[in-house]
Design an enzyme around this catalytic site. Structure first.
Site, PDB file in Angstrom:
ATOM      1  N   ASP A  31     -59.193  21.291 -43.227  1.00 59.92           N
ATOM      2  CA  ASP A  31     -59.392  22.462 -44.129  1.00 59.92           C
ATOM      3  C   ASP A  31     -60.806  23.126 -43.663  1.00 59.92           C
ATOM      4  O   ASP A  31     -61.726  22.315 -43.258  1.00 59.92           O
ATOM      5  CB  ASP A  31     -59.336  22.220 -45.510  1.00 59.92           C
ATOM      6  N   ASP A  53     -52.078  26.661 -45.582  1.00 58.04           N
ATOM      7  CA  ASP A  53     -52.127  26.789 -47.065  1.00 58.04           C
ATOM      8  C   ASP A  53     -51.718  28.176 -47.442  1.00 58.04           C
ATOM      9  O   ASP A  53     -51.133  28.531 -48.285  1.00 58.04           O
ATOM     10  CB  ASP A  53     -53.412  26.353 -47.774  1.00 58.04           C
TER      11      ASP A  53
END
Length: 180
Positions: free
Chosen positions: A135, A149
């Site tokens: 991330d 995401d």
């Protein structure tokens, strides 16, 4: 008017072409997700966060060993990577089965399914390759996330909008002034 068999053949060719185009879109989106994760790993792993909009958005390398938005870590749950991968495979398979059943749906619904599947595959492949998900996008007051995401959320929202527009609207129940 062409005979029905010929028309059916044209429809099947068109259907295959659409399926191939959707598959190509999914592959390209997964590729974009992994390219951004590789860039984040290379440029941000051992460096300070990169301020994009000070106080609002930064790029920062993080490893997510849990589920989306680190939801399980907040609950102090740490399932093994293989369990999360197995869950992702089951969920993606169910989604693909549902998508296949909706093959005659309109293009916005197909686009929603393609986005969700691409995002799910992007993070699942990351988990297999690295043992965690990379991330790197941090927006203030929100957990760090990635392109996969974004794809899952955008696709889910698109599917919700499509189904909300299709849902029959029932009139409000009639309220009688006298008791039954």
């Amino acid at each position: 008017m062409p005979p029905p068999v010929r028309r059916l053949g044209w429809t099947m060719k068109r259907s295959r072409a659409c399926a191939l185009a959707l598959l190509l879109c999914v592959v390209c989106l997964v590729g974009c997700d992994h390219a951004t994760k590789l860039a984040a790993e290379t440029a941000l792993r051992d460096h300070a966060p990169l301020r994009i909009v000070p106080g609002v958005m930064d790029l920062v390398y993080t490893e997510n060993h849990g589920v989306a938005f680190s939801a399980l870590e907040r609950l102090s749950l740490h399932p093994p990577a293989w369990a999360l991968f197995a869950l992702a495979v089951v969920a993606t398979s169910a989604l693909l089965a549902l998508w296949f059943r909706r093959r005659r749906a309109a293009w916005p619904e197909h686009a929603g399914f393609a986005l969700v599947v691409a995002g799910a595959l992007g993070n699942a492949l990351d988990r297999v390759a690295r043992g965690h998900v990379v991330d790197f996008i941090h927006v203030r007051f929100w957990p760090v996330f990635n392109v996969a995401d974004i794809l899952v959320v955008a696709g889910g929202m698109l599917l919700l909008l499509v189904h909300a527009r299709r849902a029959p609207r029932s009139p409000p129940p009639h309220i009688s002034a006298s008791p039954p």
